[in-house]
Scaffold this motif. Structure first.
Motif, PDB file in Angstrom:
ATOM      1  N   LEU A  90      -8.227 -20.513 -11.409  1.00 30.26           N
ATOM      2  CA  LEU A  90      -7.753 -19.140 -11.634  1.00 30.26           C
ATOM      3  C   LEU A  90      -7.627 -18.390 -10.315  1.00 30.26           C
ATOM      4  O   LEU A  90      -6.689 -17.603 -10.119  1.00 30.26           O
ATOM      5  CB  LEU A  90      -8.702 -18.401 -12.583  1.00 30.26           C
ATOM      6  CG  LEU A  90      -8.557 -18.831 -14.050  1.00 30.26           C
ATOM      7  CD1 LEU A  90      -9.744 -18.359 -14.872  1.00 30.26           C
ATOM      8  CD2 LEU A  90      -7.247 -18.289 -14.638  1.00 30.26           C
ATOM      9  N   ALA A  91      -8.559 -18.652  -9.399  1.00 29.41           N
ATOM     10  CA  ALA A  91      -8.483 -18.012  -8.079  1.00 29.41           C
ATOM     11  C   ALA A  91      -7.246 -18.523  -7.338  1.00 29.41           C
ATOM     12  O   ALA A  91      -6.591 -17.775  -6.597  1.00 29.41           O
ATOM     13  CB  ALA A  91      -9.755 -18.306  -7.274  1.00 29.41           C
ATOM     14  N   LEU A  92      -6.895 -19.792  -7.557  1.00 31.80           N
ATOM     15  CA  LEU A  92      -5.687 -20.352  -6.945  1.00 31.80           C
ATOM     16  C   LEU A  92      -4.457 -19.621  -7.485  1.00 31.80           C
ATOM     17  O   LEU A  92      -3.576 -19.214  -6.712  1.00 31.80           O
ATOM     18  CB  LEU A  92      -5.600 -21.857  -7.235  1.00 31.80           C
ATOM     19  CG  LEU A  92      -4.267 -22.553  -6.928  1.00 31.80           C
ATOM     20  CD1 LEU A  92      -3.877 -22.387  -5.459  1.00 31.80           C
ATOM     21  CD2 LEU A  92      -4.340 -24.047  -7.287  1.00 31.80           C
ATOM     22  N   GLN A  93      -4.404 -19.417  -8.791  1.00 32.47           N
ATOM     23  CA  GLN A  93      -3.270 -18.716  -9.378  1.00 32.47           C
ATOM     24  C   GLN A  93      -3.162 -17.309  -8.790  1.00 32.47           C
ATOM     25  O   GLN A  93      -2.078 -16.832  -8.440  1.00 32.47           O
ATOM     26  CB  GLN A  93      -3.431 -18.657 -10.907  1.00 32.47           C
ATOM     27  CG  GLN A  93      -2.154 -18.281 -11.624  1.00 32.47           C
ATOM     28  CD  GLN A  93      -0.963 -19.140 -11.177  1.00 32.47           C
ATOM     29  OE1 GLN A  93      -1.010 -20.371 -11.284  1.00 32.47           O
ATOM     30  NE2 GLN A  93       0.084 -18.510 -10.647  1.00 32.47           N
ATOM     31  N   TYR A  94      -4.320 -16.679  -8.627  1.00 34.80           N
ATOM     32  CA  TYR A  94      -4.397 -15.317  -8.082  1.00 34.80           C
ATOM     33  C   TYR A  94      -3.881 -15.284  -6.625  1.00 34.80           C
ATOM     34  O   TYR A  94      -3.096 -14.411  -6.242  1.00 34.80           O
ATOM     35  CB  TYR A  94      -5.850 -14.852  -8.179  1.00 34.80           C
ATOM     36  CG  TYR A  94      -6.171 -13.529  -7.543  1.00 34.80           C
ATOM     37  CD1 TYR A  94      -5.806 -12.332  -8.155  1.00 34.80           C
ATOM     38  CD2 TYR A  94      -6.854 -13.473  -6.317  1.00 34.80           C
ATOM     39  CE1 TYR A  94      -6.110 -11.107  -7.567  1.00 34.80           C
ATOM     40  CE2 TYR A  94      -7.163 -12.262  -5.731  1.00 34.80           C
ATOM     41  CZ  TYR A  94      -6.783 -11.078  -6.358  1.00 34.80           C
ATOM     42  OH  TYR A  94      -7.081  -9.874  -5.769  1.00 34.80           O
TER      43      TYR A  94
ATOM     44  N   CYS B 176      -1.496 -21.703   0.102  1.00 39.43           N
ATOM     45  CA  CYS B 176      -2.641 -22.280  -0.613  1.00 39.43           C
ATOM     46  C   CYS B 176      -2.787 -23.767  -0.308  1.00 39.43           C
ATOM     47  O   CYS B 176      -1.874 -24.560  -0.534  1.00 39.43           O
ATOM     48  CB  CYS B 176      -2.487 -22.047  -2.114  1.00 39.43           C
ATOM     49  SG  CYS B 176      -2.559 -20.286  -2.527  1.00 39.43           S
ATOM     50  N   VAL B 177      -3.960 -24.108   0.220  1.00 35.23           N
ATOM     51  CA  VAL B 177      -4.267 -25.472   0.653  1.00 35.23           C
ATOM     52  C   VAL B 177      -5.383 -26.022  -0.241  1.00 35.23           C
ATOM     53  O   VAL B 177      -6.363 -25.318  -0.487  1.00 35.23           O
ATOM     54  CB  VAL B 177      -4.752 -25.463   2.124  1.00 35.23           C
ATOM     55  CG1 VAL B 177      -5.099 -26.871   2.603  1.00 35.23           C
ATOM     56  CG2 VAL B 177      -3.706 -24.814   3.044  1.00 35.23           C
ATOM     57  N   GLY B 178      -5.242 -27.251  -0.712  1.00 36.80           N
ATOM     58  CA  GLY B 178      -6.285 -27.853  -1.544  1.00 36.80           C
ATOM     59  C   GLY B 178      -7.074 -28.904  -0.787  1.00 36.80           C
ATOM     60  O   GLY B 178      -6.514 -29.616   0.054  1.00 36.80           O
ATOM     61  N   ILE B 179      -8.371 -28.965  -1.066  1.00 35.31           N
ATOM     62  CA  ILE B 179      -9.185 -30.070  -0.561  1.00 35.31           C
ATOM     63  C   ILE B 179      -9.855 -30.646  -1.792  1.00 35.31           C
ATOM     64  O   ILE B 179     -10.795 -30.061  -2.337  1.00 35.31           O
ATOM     65  CB  ILE B 179     -10.195 -29.589   0.500  1.00 35.31           C
ATOM     66  CG1 ILE B 179      -9.402 -29.056   1.692  1.00 35.31           C
ATOM     67  CG2 ILE B 179     -11.145 -30.730   0.907  1.00 35.31           C
ATOM     68  CD1 ILE B 179     -10.206 -28.650   2.873  1.00 35.31           C
ATOM     69  N   THR B 180      -9.297 -31.740  -2.301  1.00 35.44           N
ATOM     70  CA  THR B 180      -9.720 -32.231  -3.609  1.00 35.44           C
ATOM     71  C   THR B 180     -10.009 -33.723  -3.553  1.00 35.44           C
ATOM     72  O   THR B 180      -9.536 -34.435  -2.670  1.00 35.44           O
ATOM     73  CB  THR B 180      -8.594 -31.985  -4.645  1.00 35.44           C
ATOM     74  OG1 THR B 180      -7.355 -32.459  -4.106  1.00 35.44           O
ATOM     75  CG2 THR B 180      -8.440 -30.523  -4.956  1.00 35.44           C
ATOM     76  N   ASN B 181     -10.774 -34.177  -4.553  1.00 29.53           N
ATOM     77  CA  ASN B 181     -11.086 -35.605  -4.611  1.00 29.53           C
ATOM     78  C   ASN B 181     -10.232 -36.306  -5.659  1.00 29.53           C
ATOM     79  O   ASN B 181     -10.196 -37.518  -5.700  1.00 29.53           O
ATOM     80  CB  ASN B 181     -12.577 -35.796  -4.934  1.00 29.53           C
ATOM     81  CG  ASN B 181     -13.050 -37.224  -4.676  1.00 29.53           C
ATOM     82  OD1 ASN B 181     -12.512 -37.906  -3.803  1.00 29.53           O
ATOM     83  ND2 ASN B 181     -14.044 -37.663  -5.417  1.00 29.53           N
TER      84      ASN B 181
END
Ligand code: UD1
Ligand code: M6R
Length: 371
Positions: free
Chosen positions: A119-123, A131-136
């Protein structure tokens, strides 16, 4: 598949030399003929210019992922000169805090599916930030919806308590700092030391994992305690928060990570001869300040367990009753990767000794997909 391990958490703690190697694979090189050491994050290369121009980097995450970002903040600030701020995803949403087009918002999430982070990403997208992701998790909602990002490639993490993802997140964010930071003459030696440190990190992790039995012995000593404090500062403030989070979520022992610089502003009142306190005092620019914290806790008869760099026991020990955990010394910004491991082992053994469910602590879910 747990292999020869009894629990996933145990397996995931012990496989960190391999998961970290995979995280770095193809992204770091010792340099060829040019002797230049380089970092290549494929997912970011087309966005680095934009990130370098941003006014601020905002880290957003929950739980362990937030702690990993906090551990990486100092090196990111040092190498890039860009102000870095921290947001717990739910708190950013509660406040509807300001996010601007000139911001780079970095979303850190093992699962890539945490509701608040999503939700913070959508915001942040609505507010025009990069917007940059660091995900597994490849294909996860956060990986899909960010403009760009880096997969940490730690391999599936099954235990509810995040362990190997934490150390891989820190390594990715150290590489991120190197990738964003300019390659100037003045910081070349520092950059090279960090890259060498990264390449040697799996060996150092292997070394610190040998303290398994020592941590089991410490767990025996602490298993009937009601509470445990962990004091850290600088690069290892995050280690204090993360160590305390591990102990509370799996061993169900109340535990609090405390910023050592805040000691006299409240926590010192808790100190007596009964409450166990872990002090993180490995070598870095804060070492002498931590030595003085140890002295002050000792003066209040604190029951101390001190983590220090190999060979420093005599410099931190306050006497017979003081327990010392000696860990290998690495580059300061990578030290959180080493220092969390004895605390992961401690939390694991405390849990097993107490007969609790290690991989599935009561009331918790691996991925928090509801608000
Ligand atoms: C990619 C390949 C990898 C291959 C390598 C060879 C994938 C998933 N990865 O790795 O198998 O070995 O090239 O060069 O196919 N991304 C986001 N948000 C995130 C995470 C990633 O948008 O949270 C994007 C990145 O910007 C990138 C893509 O996903 O476009 C893949 O990211 P990553 O796996 O980190 O890239 P490479 O390391 O280059
Ligand atoms: O999947 P995420 O990294 O977004 O998850 C965030 C937190 O829910 C998670 O780190 C949680 O704090 C762990 N159980 C900690 O071990």
């Amino acid at each position: 598949n747990k292999g020869h391990y009894e629990h996933y958490m145990q397996k995931e703690i012990h496989e960190q030399p391999e998961s970290l190697t995979t995280t770095m694979r193809g992204r770091l090189s010792r340099g060829g003929s040019s002797k230049l050491k380089t970092v290549l994050l494929g997912g970011l290369k087309d966005h680095l210019k934009t990130i370098r121009r941003s006014r601020r980097i905002v880290f957003i995450g929950c739980g362990t992922s937030y702690n990993a970002a906090l551990a990486s903040r100092p090196i990111l600030e040092e190498l890039t000169g860009i102000p870095v701020t921290m947001e717990i995803a739910s708190d950013l949403l509660d406040r509807q805090g300001p996010i601007y087009r000139e911001d780079t918002a970095v979303f850190v999430s093992q699962s890539g599916e945490t509701a608040d982070t999503l939700l913070a990403l959508q915001y942040a997208l609505d507010n025009g930030a990069l917007c940059v992701g660091i995900t597994n998790t490849v294909g996860s909602a956060i990986a899909r919806n960010t403009h760009c990002g880096v997969h940490i490639n730690a391999g599936a993490e099954i235990g509810v308590a995040s362990t190997k993802a934490y150390t891989s997140q820190i390594v990715v964010m150290a590489m991120l700092a190197l990738a964003i930071g300019g390659d100037t003459i003045s910081n070349q030696a520092r950059r090279e030391a960090i890259i060498d440190g990264l390449l040697d990190l799996p060996n150092k992790v292997r070394e610190v994992l040998k303290q398994d039995q020592e941590m089991k012995d410490l767990a025996k000593l602490l298993m009937s305690e009601q509470s445990l404090l962990v004091f850290g500062r600088g690069f290892n403030y995050a280690t204090a928060l993360e160590g305390a989070l591990k102990v509370k979520e799996v061993a169900l022992t109340h535990s609090e990570g405390i910023l050592a610089g805040e000691m006299k502003h409240g926590p010192l009142a808790l100190v007596d001869e009964n409450l166990p306190i872990i002090v993180l005092a490995t070598r870095d620019a804060c070492f002498s300040k931590q030595q003085s914290v140890i002295q002050q806790l000792h003066a209040r008869k604190g029951r101390l367990i001190v983590m220090c760099s190999k060979g420093d026991a005599a410099l931190v020990s306050t006497g017979e009753s003081c327990r010392v955990i000696e860990v290998p010394l690495v580059e300061d910004c990578l030290q959180p990767v080493i220092n969390i491991i004895p605390l992961q082992l401690l939390a694991y053994h405390l849990t097993v000794l107490k007969g609790l469910n290690v991989d599935q602590p009561r009331n918790l879910a691996k991925s928090v997909t509801t608000q």
